[in-house]
Design a protein around this motif. Structure first.
Motif, PDB file in Angstrom:
ATOM      1  N   GLN A   1       1.124  -1.589  -0.197  1.00  0.00           N
ATOM      2  CA  GLN A   1      -0.309  -0.294  -0.084  1.00  0.00           C
ATOM      3  C   GLN A   1       0.753   1.070  -0.124  1.00  0.00           C
ATOM      4  O   GLN A   1       1.746   1.217   0.513  1.00  0.00           O
ATOM      5  CB  GLN A   1      -0.919  -0.250   0.810  1.00  0.00           C
ATOM      6  CG  GLN A   1       0.347  -0.025   2.489  1.00  0.00           C
ATOM      7  CD  GLN A   1      -0.936   0.095   3.614  1.00  0.00           C
ATOM      8  OE1 GLN A   1      -1.560   1.281   3.776  1.00  0.00           O
ATOM      9  NE2 GLN A   1      -1.351  -0.833   4.825  1.00  0.00           N
ATOM     10  N   TRP A   2       0.260   2.241   0.103  1.00  0.00           N
ATOM     11  CA  TRP A   2       0.931   3.409  -0.191  1.00  0.00           C
ATOM     12  C   TRP A   2       0.587   4.545   1.239  1.00  0.00           C
ATOM     13  O   TRP A   2      -1.027   4.626   0.895  1.00  0.00           O
ATOM     14  CB  TRP A   2       1.058   4.530  -1.037  1.00  0.00           C
ATOM     15  CG  TRP A   2       1.945   5.873  -1.067  1.00  0.00           C
ATOM     16  CD1 TRP A   2       0.764   7.053  -1.377  1.00  0.00           C
ATOM     17  CD2 TRP A   2       2.902   6.222  -0.523  1.00  0.00           C
ATOM     18  NE1 TRP A   2       1.631   7.926  -1.094  1.00  0.00           N
ATOM     19  CE2 TRP A   2       2.546   7.374  -1.148  1.00  0.00           C
ATOM     20  CE3 TRP A   2       4.215   5.498  -0.653  1.00  0.00           C
ATOM     21  CZ2 TRP A   2       3.652   8.638  -0.307  1.00  0.00           C
ATOM     22  CZ3 TRP A   2       5.476   6.279  -0.240  1.00  0.00           C
ATOM     23  CH2 TRP A   2       4.931   8.172  -0.009  1.00  0.00           C
ATOM     24  N   VAL A   3       1.425   5.162   2.384  1.00  0.00           N
ATOM     25  CA  VAL A   3       0.847   6.151   2.372  1.00  0.00           C
ATOM     26  C   VAL A   3       2.110   6.829   3.004  1.00  0.00           C
ATOM     27  O   VAL A   3       3.318   6.149   3.195  1.00  0.00           O
ATOM     28  CB  VAL A   3       0.118   5.609   3.743  1.00  0.00           C
ATOM     29  CG1 VAL A   3      -1.478   5.255   4.299  1.00  0.00           C
ATOM     30  CG2 VAL A   3       1.349   4.221   4.381  1.00  0.00           C
ATOM     31  N   GLU A   4       1.725   8.547   3.415  1.00  0.00           N
ATOM     32  CA  GLU A   4       2.723   8.904   3.326  1.00  0.00           C
ATOM     33  C   GLU A   4       4.398   8.769   4.548  1.00  0.00           C
ATOM     34  O   GLU A   4       3.065   8.276   5.479  1.00  0.00           O
ATOM     35  CB  GLU A   4       2.200  10.548   3.820  1.00  0.00           C
ATOM     36  CG  GLU A   4       3.117  11.483   2.641  1.00  0.00           C
ATOM     37  CD  GLU A   4       2.201  12.832   2.749  1.00  0.00           C
ATOM     38  OE1 GLU A   4       2.752  13.815   3.940  1.00  0.00           O
ATOM     39  OE2 GLU A   4       1.142  13.339   2.460  1.00  0.00           O
ATOM     40  N   ASN A   5       5.434   8.870   3.898  1.00  0.00           N
ATOM     41  CA  ASN A   5       6.377   8.406   5.370  1.00  0.00           C
ATOM     42  C   ASN A   5       6.215   7.700   5.523  1.00  0.00           C
ATOM     43  O   ASN A   5       6.077   6.782   6.444  1.00  0.00           O
ATOM     44  CB  ASN A   5       6.013   9.100   6.365  1.00  0.00           C
ATOM     45  CG  ASN A   5       6.774   9.434   7.198  1.00  0.00           C
ATOM     46  OD1 ASN A   5       8.399   8.823   7.077  1.00  0.00           O
ATOM     47  ND2 ASN A   5       6.522  10.078   8.422  1.00  0.00           N
ATOM     48  N   MET A   6       5.989   6.292   5.218  1.00  0.00           N
ATOM     49  CA  MET A   6       5.627   4.814   5.193  1.00  0.00           C
ATOM     50  C   MET A   6       7.105   4.182   5.847  1.00  0.00           C
ATOM     51  O   MET A   6       6.802   3.885   6.605  1.00  0.00           O
ATOM     52  CB  MET A   6       5.455   4.097   4.003  1.00  0.00           C
ATOM     53  CG  MET A   6       5.827   3.607   2.674  1.00  0.00           C
ATOM     54  SD  MET A   6       4.592   3.050   1.456  1.00  0.00           S
ATOM     55  CE  MET A   6       4.543   1.543   2.159  1.00  0.00           C
ATOM     56  N   ALA A   7       7.931   4.194   5.589  1.00  0.00           N
ATOM     57  CA  ALA A   7       9.709   3.715   5.209  1.00  0.00           C
ATOM     58  C   ALA A   7       9.660   4.282   7.680  1.00  0.00           C
ATOM     59  O   ALA A   7      10.092   3.266   7.440  1.00  0.00           O
ATOM     60  CB  ALA A   7      10.343   4.892   4.660  1.00  0.00           C
ATOM     61  N   ALA A   8       9.056   5.191   7.530  1.00  0.00           N
ATOM     62  CA  ALA A   8       9.085   5.576   9.002  1.00  0.00           C
ATOM     63  C   ALA A   8      10.109   5.392   9.537  1.00  0.00           C
ATOM     64  O   ALA A   8      10.554   4.907  10.898  1.00  0.00           O
ATOM     65  CB  ALA A   8       7.967   4.154  10.006  1.00  0.00           C
ATOM     66  N   GLY A   9      11.538   5.736   8.712  1.00  0.00           N
ATOM     67  CA  GLY A   9      13.479   6.181   9.855  1.00  0.00           C
ATOM     68  C   GLY A   9      14.003   4.682   9.439  1.00  0.00           C
ATOM     69  O   GLY A   9      15.369   4.397  10.133  1.00  0.00           O
ATOM     70  N   ARG A  10      12.985   4.178   8.459  1.00  0.00           N
ATOM     71  CA  ARG A  10      14.333   2.614   8.168  1.00  0.00           C
ATOM     72  C   ARG A  10      15.085   2.931   7.596  1.00  0.00           C
ATOM     73  O   ARG A  10      16.353   1.986   7.671  1.00  0.00           O
ATOM     74  CB  ARG A  10      13.119   1.421   6.961  1.00  0.00           C
ATOM     75  CG  ARG A  10      12.414   0.564   8.262  1.00  0.00           C
ATOM     76  CD  ARG A  10      11.490  -0.365   7.200  1.00  0.00           C
ATOM     77  NE  ARG A  10      10.666  -0.559   8.324  1.00  0.00           N
ATOM     78  CZ  ARG A  10       9.292  -0.535   8.664  1.00  0.00           C
ATOM     79  NH1 ARG A  10       9.220   0.911   8.463  1.00  0.00           N
ATOM     80  NH2 ARG A  10       8.646  -0.801   9.621  1.00  0.00           N
TER      81      ARG A  10
END
Lengths: 304, 357
Positions: free
Chosen positions: A210-219
């Motif tokens: 899926q796509w949500v903004e900022n999905m990398a969340a610090g990875r």
């Protein structure tokens, strides 16, 4: 049960390993690109949009890689050609990536994605336990393993890899020897960008389609830490990525199991583990220095 | 390069000036501050849908500028102040972390009305508003107890604050009202927003044997995992049916629009006053997404409970209720008051987890 846990660990560790490997190559050439998070998120959004548009997650993977590489080119131009400060430019790249990806993906939020399906390798996939873990995975997992082996070979067994490491250790000497420092660094930066893009594609096509903004969340930041953690050695990146993934997933299972350890402590565990290993590694200063690219982050202006 | 940047900055300033200058004078300005992006698919999106409903309701009478992605902390104060200075008659600050910033700006602008979501600090020109999410979670618990074959559900929690603990307890009390032996496994993700981590938590819970999932985090990732593994789940903040057409039983949907319309109406009528509002299902600030993927009798039960909560006949926190350690919390027939709910820092009996303190 164990198999299920390990499968989750592999999914969690793969993007970290891939992004860290890319950054490792970039840093071995002497360039510090702190924009991993930004390149990753660009890869994630472009991979998702391409997949939704064409219906093929494989085109998505290619698009993600291309987006990461193209985005890193911006960093390359600013830091290598214009000799801007690498730390500041890298941070700016992350901020730009986060904003730009939100813009690109705005109309795609909440759309159910298409998952990159596993490829079952005949015969090997039927081995009990190991088969489902290692040989019934998606393309990106196979690529991550190939990258570890390939980069290890490239850095320590190939002539070009040796030249690149020479640039990372002392760009002036390398330049005097007739090695094209800037061109090599451009390629290394783009390779790093491509890997980050691939890691991003894994997030939006495999991990959570899926796509949500900022999905990398610090990875991206964890991947950066992994490079130091691994003291710039690809095999250690693999080990570090999986250790980090295992502790992260392990603590969730410990909670679900009702083990009774405070969850804040468990959530901090992966980071505590990282610090402990860093302390152990830095204990031996000589080996650390041998592996650290001596020109890391320093600007290079060829003399004429 | 430098020239290019200056040119870009000048263009941006110019564009900003144009859009700013085009605002008509006679419209009342109702402003919003968002913590996330308006398309986050969860919390902020729900507020933005509310803002759109507000705009549609009043049409040309008002305008509704908003600022997205405002970080909690010192930056928030500047953002809120900028809004207040730009001529807003009313400012809605839509995240718990904006509390102190809103209080400060409200002091500086006594003529502007402020409304802060989910906080507890009020003033003459500062009201607070919140939603009784726990009412919806009680209904979810009842549905879970009917639909679960194993009698155990998984709960993906964010942070151990009263709001979240209240939700866990309400869910379990609802479930126990149907099946007294119902069990609940809780995993704390320690984040509101991280699709990957939320998905990992969902997988961990499913691997540990739960066959119903519910979440108090913001993305649809757990719903997606539930769909993939073929179990059932509940949505959070927004209707998440698109992520699991055959998975979502229902969702708690934040419908702030009704509230925003009510308050702006009061402002326009000149009878707005500072209140601490905590509305629930009956006020329409909270709605249940359609009951799907369940047999008719379960649906009927859920609808009946919803009606009873709306009419005030049923309060989810009604005794007898014991705390997790077995001591009595609410006596037979006793109802928890709002103060006790807002400070809730313990589990009720039956939660298979130790509450992080």
């Amino acid at each position: 049960m164990l198999e299920a846990i390990l499968l989750t660990v592999i999914t969690a560790a793969t993007p970290l390993v891939i992004a860290a490997l890319g950054e490792l190559v970039t840093e071995r050439s002497g360039v510090l690109n702190l924009g991993v998070e930004g390149m990753m998120i660009m890869g994630a959004v472009v991979a998702f949009v391409a997949t939704q548009t064409t219906g093929s997650p494989y085109i998505g993977v290619v698009a993600g890689i291309t987006a990461g590489a193209a985005f890193s080119l911006l960093f390359g131009f600013l830091t290598l050609t214009l000799v801007a400060n690498q730390v500041a430019t890298g941070l700016a790249l992350t901020i730009l990536g986060l904003g730009l990806s939100g813009q690109i993906g705005e109309s795609y939020v909440g759309q159910p994605g298409i998952k990159l399906q596993p490829i079952n390798i005949p015969i090997l996939g039927d081995i009990p336990f190991l088969g489902p873990l290692l040989f019934r995975q998606d393309l990106i997992f196979y690529l991550s393993i190939a990258l570890v082996i390939g980069i290890h070979w490239f850095l320590f067994r190939s002539r070009t890899g040796l030249k690149m490491r020479a640039i990372g250790d002392n760009h002036s000497s390398a330049h005097a020897l007739g090695i094209n420092v800037i061109r090599t660094r451009y390629l290394a930066v783009m390779f790093g960008g491509a890997c980050s893009g691939l890691a991003g594609a894994q997030l939006s096509l495999v991990y959570t389609p899926q796509w949500v903004e900022n999905m990398a969340a610090g990875r991206g930041w964890i991947a950066l830490a992994l490079v130091v953690f691994a003291s710039w050695r690809p095999l250690r990146v693999l080990a570090g990525g999986y250790l980090f993934g295992a502790v992260t997933i392990g603590q969730l299972h410990a909670q679900a199991f009702g083990i009774g350890i405070p969850s804040q402590f468990l959530s901090a565990l992966p980071y505590v583990a990282t610090i402990v290993v860093l302390i152990i590694i830095s204990h031996n200063r000589r080996t650390t220095l041998i592996n650290t690219p001596a020109s890391l982050g320093k600007p290079f202006v060829p003399e004429r | 390069m430098k020239k290019l940047i200056i040119a870009l900055a000048a263009t941006a300033a110019l564009l900003g000036g144009i859009t700013g200058g085009a605002q008509a004078q006679d419209k009342t300005k109702i402003c919003f501050i968002y913590v996330g992006s308006k398309t986050d698919g969860g919390w902020t999106q729900a507020h933005d849908i509310g803002r759109q409903a507000l705009q549609e309701h009043f049409g040309d009478k008002i305008e509704t500028p908003f600022l997205e992605n405002v970080p909690e902390g010192p930056d928030a104060e500047r953002a809120i102040e900028r809004m207040a200075r730009s001529g807003c008659a009313m400012v809605f600050t839509t995240s718990f972390g904006f509390m102190d910033a809103t209080v400060k700006v409200a002091q500086k602008f006594p003529d502007v009305k402020f409304e802060h979501a989910t906080g507890f600090k009020a003033a003459e020109n500062l009201a607070t508003y919140n939603s009784r999410f726990y009412e919806g979670r009680y209904i979810q618990g009842q549905i879970a107890a009917k639909m679960s074959k194993k009698g155990v559900a998984g709960y993906i929690a964010s942070f151990p604050i009263p709001e979240v603990v209240m939700g866990i307890n309400a869910f379990l009390l609802g479930a126990q009202s149907v099946n007294p032996d119902f069990e609940l496994k809780v995993v704390w993700a320690n984040t509101w927003f991280d699709p990957g981590k939320e998905a990992d938590a969902a997988k961990a819970l499913i691997d540990q044997g739960v066959d119903i999932l519910t979440q108090h985090t913001d993305t649809t990732a757990p719903m997606q995992v539930a769909a993939e593994r073929g179990i059932l789940a509940f949505g959070q903040a927004s209707d998440m049916i698109a992520a699991g057409p055959n998975t979502q039983l229902t969702a708690i949907v934040d419908t702030w629009g009704a509230y925003y319309i009510k308050r702006v109406q009061a402002l326009l009528d000149g009878n707005w006053k500072s209140e601490q509002i905590w509305d629930g299902l009956k006020d329409g600030i909270l709605t249940m997404a359609p009951y799907t993927n369940m047999p008719d009798d379960v649906k009927a039960m859920a609808e009946e409970t919803e009606a009873k909560i709306k009419s005030g006949e049923l309060h989810p926190f009604t005794g007898p209720v014991n705390k997790q350690d077995g001591t009595q919390w609410l006596a037979e027939g006793e109802k928890a008051d709002d103060g006790a709910l807002l400070g809730m820092n313990f589990y009720v009996e039956g939660v298979d987890d130790k509450l992080p303190q």
